[in-house]
Design an enzyme around this catalytic site. Structure first.
Site, PDB file in Angstrom:
ATOM      1  N   ASN A 144      97.220  38.020 -23.035  1.00  0.00           N
ATOM      2  CA  ASN A 144      96.589  38.757 -24.132  1.00  0.00           C
ATOM      3  C   ASN A 144      95.903  37.828 -25.147  1.00  0.00           C
ATOM      4  OD1 ASN A 144      96.214  40.939 -26.341  1.00  0.00           O
ATOM      5  ND2 ASN A 144      96.759  42.009 -24.481  1.00  0.00           N
ATOM      6  N   ARG A 145      95.722  38.316 -26.383  1.00  0.00           N
ATOM      7  CA  ARG A 145      94.755  37.684 -27.303  1.00  0.00           C
ATOM      8  C   ARG A 145      95.380  36.732 -28.318  1.00  0.00           C
ATOM      9  NH1 ARG A 145      93.212  42.609 -25.851  1.00  0.00           N
ATOM     10  NH2 ARG A 145      91.051  42.892 -25.184  1.00  0.00           N
ATOM     11  N   HIS A 170      93.658  36.042 -22.428  1.00  0.00           N
ATOM     12  CA  HIS A 170      94.221  35.708 -21.109  1.00  0.00           C
ATOM     13  C   HIS A 170      93.954  34.268 -20.660  1.00  0.00           C
ATOM     14  CE1 HIS A 170      95.469  39.769 -20.790  1.00  0.00           C
ATOM     15  NE2 HIS A 170      94.425  40.303 -20.215  1.00  0.00           N
ATOM     16  N   HIS A 219      99.127  40.711 -13.981  1.00  0.00           N
ATOM     17  CA  HIS A 219      98.149  41.705 -14.394  1.00  0.00           C
ATOM     18  C   HIS A 219      97.801  42.699 -13.275  1.00  0.00           C
ATOM     19  CE1 HIS A 219      94.877  43.342 -16.784  1.00  0.00           C
ATOM     20  NE2 HIS A 219      95.097  42.468 -17.749  1.00  0.00           N
ATOM     21  N   SER A 220      98.803  43.148 -12.520  1.00  0.00           N
ATOM     22  CA  SER A 220      98.506  44.160 -11.488  1.00  0.00           C
ATOM     23  C   SER A 220      98.133  45.480 -12.136  1.00  0.00           C
ATOM     24  CB  SER A 220      99.718  44.358 -10.574  1.00  0.00           C
ATOM     25  OG  SER A 220      99.778  43.321  -9.632  1.00  0.00           O
ATOM     26  N   GLU A 278     102.258  44.912 -18.487  1.00  0.00           N
ATOM     27  CA  GLU A 278     102.324  43.454 -18.554  1.00  0.00           C
ATOM     28  C   GLU A 278     103.473  43.033 -19.464  1.00  0.00           C
ATOM     29  OE1 GLU A 278      98.075  42.210 -19.493  1.00  0.00           O
ATOM     30  OE2 GLU A 278      97.979  44.379 -19.352  1.00  0.00           O
TER      31      GLU A 278
END
Ligand code: BGC
Length: 395
Positions: free
Chosen positions: A123-124, A149, A223-224, A360
């Site tokens: 994430n960020r 990511h 990240h599926s 996630e």
């Protein structure tokens, strides 16, 4: 005597012949027992093939993990991506339940992190900046003003080293990668190991480990994009989601947590009881507007167990149930809002908006800049260790 001796010699020879044959037969039996044993220990042989070739000629391998039940998981060394994962519906029909592509070229051409390992930071990170021990580090801003990511070339875009083996817990593949000091702007040389193990009871157990030679930050995830209907181009609004969380992290316009822990009760973010994704996704809600749907981190309730049930997803039509266990404090539930129908689906059609959802498991976004969030710092001499298990069944 001779007359008596002759037959006895004859019988002795006969005996010897029979014994030898017997021995040989025993040997054969033993041998076939050994062969059976060998077959048993290798009854789920892990297929290893070449999935494709990188522009620089590096070969990308594909491992197919199988279990006795019939589940299969394809993992490629590019990005540690799970490209295919079959699971039975309530009638026992196995279908692929994850979004992905058939060829390496498609992943190289641009993938929204389908099935990939994410690092160094899931994430960020706001404005692509964070400080550690008084030093400021600048990362790529690959998502508007923010870092997402792991940057331009995160762990989802590198070729990992892969070794597969059968263990008493199931077939597994161990992926390793060394991220050099300064890679994507992060401090410290980071040695990462991710192990995917497919167990006999249809669970994929993922163990993440990392060590560094300088203080750094780490937050790895998977990240599926799932679509339990097996029809990968269909929307996932008919799935019921359960999230073991009383609070979530509201975000700003750049999807950076504001720092507030907000109660989910009485809001569309309440998944404490299983609820259809589609039920309130279009509700008039500022946070849903900002995320264009669900794209937030839920603060997992602390249970008695260190490795508890964090989330589940259920698809009533097929009966497929996915349970997610983790020791991470958060889970990003992303409802595939940025998929736009431009990418071809493996099962025909295209990946339309909300044709997959991600769960996630991770530390909270932007933790390096948020003093009240659990720390993502890793020091030399420590081992980053995180575990998540995705378990499939039917009901
Ligand atoms: C993020 C989304 C992002 C997506 C990329 C998710 O983990 O939360 O905002 O668009 O990954 O595919």
């Amino acid at each position: 005597m001779m007359r008596i001796a002759k037959p006895s010699i004859f019988y002795c020879v006969l005996l010897l012949v029979f014994t030898t044959i017997g021995c040989k037969q025993n040997k054969k039996e033993n041998q076939s027992e050994m062969e059976t044993a060998k077959t048993e220990s290798e009854q789920n042989p892990i297929e290893e093939t070449i999935f494709g070739e990188m522009p620089d000629g590096t070969k990308v391998k594909k491992f197919t993990l199988k279990n006795e039940a019939g589940m299969e998981v394809d993992v490629i060394t590019y990005g540690g991506i799970i490209t295919r994962w079959t699971a039975p519906d309530k009638q026992g029909n196995y279908e692929d339940i994850v979004l992905g592509f058939d060829s390496l070229e498609q992943y190289l051409d641009g993938s929204p992190y389908f099935g990939a390992l994410i690092g160094r930071y899931g994430n960020r990170i706001a404005n692509g900046k964070f400080s550690l021990d008084g030093e400021t580090y600048t990362l790529a801003t690959n998502d508007g003003d923010n870092h997402l990511h792991g940057g331009e070339k995160g762990f989802d875009k590198v070729v990992w080293n892969g070794v597969a083996k059968n263990t008493d817990k199931g077939a597994n593949v161990e992926l390793t990668y060394t991220s050099q000091d300064g890679e994507e702007g992060y401090p410290g040389k980071l040695d990462v190991k991710v192990t995917y193990t497919l167990t006999a009871d249809n669970a994929l157990d993922i163990q993440y480990e990392a060590v560094t030679d300088k203080p750094t930050v780490v937050n790895l995830t998977q990240h599926s994009y799932f679509n339990l209907s097996g029809q990968l181009s269909k929307q996932i609004l008919d799935h019921e989601i359960y999230l073991n969380a009383d609070a979530y992290l509201p975000v700003d316009g750049g999807l950076i947590p504001t720092g507030e822990f907000r109660e989910v009760a009485g809001t569309p973010f309440d998944f404490k009881e299983p609820k259809l994704i589609g039920k309130e996704i279009e509700a008039d809600n500022e946070q849903l507007d900002l995320g264009k749907g669900y794209d937030h981190c839920w603060v997992l309730n602390e249970g008695e167990e260190d490795f508890g049930l964090a989330a589940s997803a259920y698809h009533p039509n097929t009966g497929r149930l996915l349970e997610v266990y983790t020791n991470e404090p958060g889970i990003q539930f992303y409802s595939g809002n940025f998929l736009d129908g431009t990418l071809p689906a493996q099962t025909g059609g295209t990946y339309v908006k909300r044709s997959g959802f991600c769960l996630e498991t991770q530390h909270y976004p932007d933790s390096p800049n948020q003093a009240d969030f659990p720390s993502v710092r890793l020091n030399p001499g420590e081992t980053y260790s995180s575990r998540t298990m995705f378990k499939l069944s039917t009901k």
